[in-house]
Design a protein around this motif. Structure first.
Motif, PDB file in Angstrom:
ATOM      1  N   VAL A  35      -0.294  -3.162   5.328  1.00 13.61           N
ATOM      2  CA  VAL A  35      -0.508  -1.737   5.622  1.00 13.61           C
ATOM      3  C   VAL A  35       0.830  -0.994   5.505  1.00 13.61           C
ATOM      4  N   ALA A  36       1.903  -1.575   6.090  1.00 14.90           N
ATOM      5  CA  ALA A  36       3.227  -0.930   6.027  1.00 14.90           C
ATOM      6  C   ALA A  36       3.676  -0.773   4.579  1.00 14.90           C
ATOM      7  N   ASP A  37       3.475  -1.812   3.793  1.00 12.64           N
ATOM      8  CA  ASP A  37       3.869  -1.738   2.379  1.00 12.64           C
ATOM      9  C   ASP A  37       3.090  -0.637   1.663  1.00 12.64           C
ATOM     10  N   LEU A  38       1.791  -0.566   1.925  1.00  6.22           N
ATOM     11  CA  LEU A  38       0.965   0.426   1.234  1.00  6.22           C
ATOM     12  C   LEU A  38       1.299   1.852   1.701  1.00  6.22           C
ATOM     13  N   LEU A  39       1.870   1.970   2.922  1.00  3.43           N
ATOM     14  CA  LEU A  39       2.316   3.291   3.396  1.00  3.43           C
ATOM     15  C   LEU A  39       3.643   3.694   2.736  1.00  3.43           C
ATOM     16  N   GLY A  40       4.320   2.717   2.114  1.00  2.00           N
ATOM     17  CA  GLY A  40       5.560   3.040   1.410  1.00  2.00           C
ATOM     18  C   GLY A  40       6.790   2.311   1.920  1.00  2.00           C
ATOM     19  N   TYR A  41       6.659   1.618   3.057  1.00  2.35           N
ATOM     20  CA  TYR A  41       7.809   0.856   3.571  1.00  2.35           C
ATOM     21  C   TYR A  41       8.143  -0.285   2.613  1.00  2.35           C
ATOM     22  N   ASP A  42       9.406  -0.685   2.663  1.00  6.45           N
ATOM     23  CA  ASP A  42       9.834  -1.936   2.033  1.00  6.45           C
ATOM     24  C   ASP A  42       9.518  -2.991   3.104  1.00  6.45           C
ATOM     25  N   ALA A  43       8.402  -3.724   2.925  1.00  7.26           N
ATOM     26  CA  ALA A  43       7.835  -4.469   4.059  1.00  7.26           C
ATOM     27  C   ALA A  43       7.837  -5.981   3.868  1.00  7.26           C
TER      28      ALA A  43
END
Ligand SMILES: C[S@@+](CC[C@H](N)C(=O)[O-])C[C@H]1O[C@@H](n2cnc3c(N)ncnc32)[C@H](O)[C@@H]1O
Length: 158
Positions: A35-43
């Motif tokens: 979810v964090a990655d899809l929000l744009g974070y480098d996760a």
């Protein structure tokens, strides 16, 4: 037990700034990290159980996510919890080789760190974050009693 994904997602969305690095301690099947990655974070996520890391990597691929997962412990090498007041029980938190090397990052490289501690595990997580987190980083702890709490690294007193 799984986290309340909607609440965590809302918190992550509210904290998002382009370029922010996200780490999940004990990432299990990887949902929050993805979810964090899809929000744009480098996760990235670190998880002791290699079979769960396999599940997380599959889930990332199937969802077009570049989230990265490392098998290992979120406890950095050499760190021991030495509480002054409480006893040093660490609940369900397991031991193993540190996962940071595989991620190619140290704990202080992350801007937002997330975990879902069992009751009694928060003091150790807060202490670890206070010792090794970046001074401007945030620790998000999701507990069944308190929902999602945001702890700025600088505000943690243990
Ligand atoms: C309560 S679950 C949380 C799962 C997920 N983070 C969530 O929010 O739904 C805790 C996870 O942490 C993992 N774990 C326990 N000790 C760990 C450690 N030292 N390093 C990495 N993962 C650990 C467990 O295998 C388990 O998957």
């Amino acid at each position: 037990m799984a986290a309340d994904y909607d609440r965590v997602r809302a918190a992550l969305e509210s904290l998002y700034v382009p370029g922010r690095r996200f780490l999940e301690w004990g990432s299990a099947t990887g949902v929050i990290t993805i979810v964090a990655d899809l929000l744009g974070y480098d996760a990235g996520g670190i998880e002791l159980d290699a079979s769960l890391v396999g599940v997380a990597r599959d889930l990332a691929t199937r969802n077009g996510s570049g989230a990265r997962f490392a098998v290992g412990s979120f406890i950095p090498m050499g760190w021991e919890w030495r509480p002054k007041k409480a006893d040093a029980r660490t609940g369900t938190i397991g031991r193993g080789p540190s996962g940071y090397l595989e991620l190619g990052r140290s704990l202080s490289d992350f801007d937002v760190v997330y975990a879902f501690p069992w009751p009694g595990e928060e003091p150790m997580m807060l202490d670890l974050f206070r010792s090794h987190g970046h001074e401007d980083a945030l620790l998000l702890l999701h507990t069944s009693n308190d929902g999602v709490r945001i702890h700025p690294r600088g505000s943690i007193r243990t």
